[in-house]
Design an enzyme around this catalytic site. Sequence first.
Site, PDB file in Angstrom:
ATOM      1  N   HIS A 192       0.870  -1.174   0.000  1.00  0.00           N
ATOM      2  CA  HIS A 192       0.000   0.000   0.000  1.00  0.00           C
ATOM      3  C   HIS A 192       0.903   1.219   0.000  1.00  0.00           C
ATOM      4  CE1 HIS A 192      -3.689   2.311   0.989  1.00  0.00           C
ATOM      5  NE2 HIS A 192      -2.788   3.159   1.422  1.00  0.00           N
ATOM      6  N   CYS A 193       0.754   2.068  -0.975  1.00  0.00           N
ATOM      7  CA  CYS A 193       1.635   3.214  -1.088  1.00  0.00           C
ATOM      8  C   CYS A 193       0.928   4.493  -0.662  1.00  0.00           C
ATOM      9  CB  CYS A 193       2.107   3.359  -2.533  1.00  0.00           C
ATOM     10  SG  CYS A 193       3.265   4.701  -2.761  1.00  0.00           S
ATOM     11  N   PRO A 194       1.284   5.059   0.474  1.00  0.00           N
ATOM     12  CA  PRO A 194       0.624   6.311   0.872  1.00  0.00           C
ATOM     13  C   PRO A 194       0.948   7.467  -0.069  1.00  0.00           C
ATOM     14  CG  PRO A 194       2.314   5.688   2.477  1.00  0.00           C
ATOM     15  CD  PRO A 194       2.271   4.617   1.462  1.00  0.00           C
TER      16      PRO A 194
END
Lengths: 472, 129
Positions: A192-194
């Site tokens: 998951h890439c913020p």
Amino acid sequence: MLPGGGGPMKDCEYSQIITRSSSTMESAHTSNTPRRKWEVFPGRNKFFCNGRIIMARQTGVFYFTLVLIVVTSGLFFAFDCPYLAVHITPAVPVIGGILFFFVMGTLLRTSFSDPGVLPRATAHEAADLESQIDVANGSSSVGYRPPPRTKEVTINGQSVKLKYCFTCKIFRPPRASHCSLCDNCVERFDHHCPWVGNCVGKRNYRFFYMFILSLSFLTIFIFAFVIAHVIHRSHQTGFLNALKDSPASVLEAVVCFFSVWSIVGLSGFHTYLISSNQTTNEDIKGSWSTKRGKENYNPYSHGNIVSNCCVALCGPIPPSLIDRRGFIQPDAPQSVAPSNGITMYGATQSHSNMAAATPLLQTDPHLASDEPPLPGKISLSAPCAPLPLGQPTPPSSTPNLSCDTTLSDMLPTREEQGGPHFLTPEEAPSPLGMLSSGSSLTHSHTMHVFNLASQDSLHEDSVRGLVKLSSV
Amino acid sequence: MRQQAAIASKVFVQRDYSTGTTCQFQMKFLPELENRIDKQQFEETVRTLNNLYAEAEKIGGKSYLEGCLACLTAYTIFLCMETHYEKVLKKIAKYIQEQNDKIYAPRGMLITDPIERGLRVVSLTAARE
């Protein structure tokens, strides 16, 4: 029959109750305007443009990324390009422009597209699976957390365990993982890439890779030409005067200097992952490492680097499995009610589904009695010690090279420590499974990676904290 | 109660992961189907579906060309044309419709397109009046 005074009062109450209940998801049936499926999507996502755009819930860091890229590039085009176009070559702003548009295009594509979310099981499917699992287990007493469920399959000769997701009520396909931030199972889950405000999975991995690759080029390009600009100017007016004449260059140089290490490092890391056809998840866990055993190999790899790269970047893009913009059919099977990731709900929901579905199952006596028609055996792993504290920090694509080194340092210690939830280190929901499998969360009591509890706010704070730490 | 009586008993054909993550369904003839449909027919249907999905996910010259073209146009080309996968999915939908009409509906069964179940299962519903 009721006294006159009570009649109207009763009616009043009754209608009030109706209004309250119609504010739940089931209002789709009662409202006149047909609603689209994204409006009742069970995951924790945000939708824009009437379902065309899907993002994670926390998008603050994404806006920061946008601003950083746009401002830095804007300053470059406004202050450095005029000088460079005249004194060096007009190709500089042209190439810069192309790079900038490519970066923005791939960033928006990564952020706005569906990463490969798996829709949750319908009630019938969930009940069917439950009945198969119960047949395999024998009955377990209600009220205590059922043991985690796994299914073993052999893929291209390699044995792989499929885990059951208690939130989505499905056995996760191989390489899929449950993102706890978005509360969805995602196919070929990378992380998951913020920074892009979304998960990176099967459908948007190539956009993500293109984004970081082109951003590396853009950063290096801007850095190089800003330096060239300052040096060129300082030949004429002296170094300090050059800096005074174009103060924006200093800002750009600083931003680029700090970004280039992390972004180029990340690009290199993902180039390695693509060429070996692994996900970040698998690499961190060392799933296919020969250290695990001489017979261990990656069953998904196509054999050579070229094939792996071609498939990852130029292979077919599968369609989105969640029909965001479709209209809700009133008679369509509803997916199981979303659990909010808390243990008890997972267990009780499955039981209530079973209870609800039993009359259906009884219509066909063969259904529940036979052995499950699954290729592998359904094995049970007993719950084990909670995940140890001090798990390695997932890169979560925080562009920070030091994250990678931290990970590799901590990997041996993580493996030594006691069994995580699903019994063996191999089955441990990887920290990158981004704050992991819904299964571990729903069962958890486990202090998960970064000591995350299954609370949204804690997740948020932890992730933000990490992001802040790593962005220094 | 009426609704429950009308709701069919469902049989789910699960995914077969033995060749990897490509979309394939198990050919195993489920015991619940024994009295309802012919084994050969069922296997033929599943085999054709598997072949169609394999065609959709096929990696070869054509898919590479499409991928490179898409990349060069910054993926804007998908605003005008649909991907190869989507074209094959339409073919699959047509095939399932045809199978339902010709073979399964006369026997009182219906196949649900797996895309509506997230490509997880092929669901066979025995409709009961």
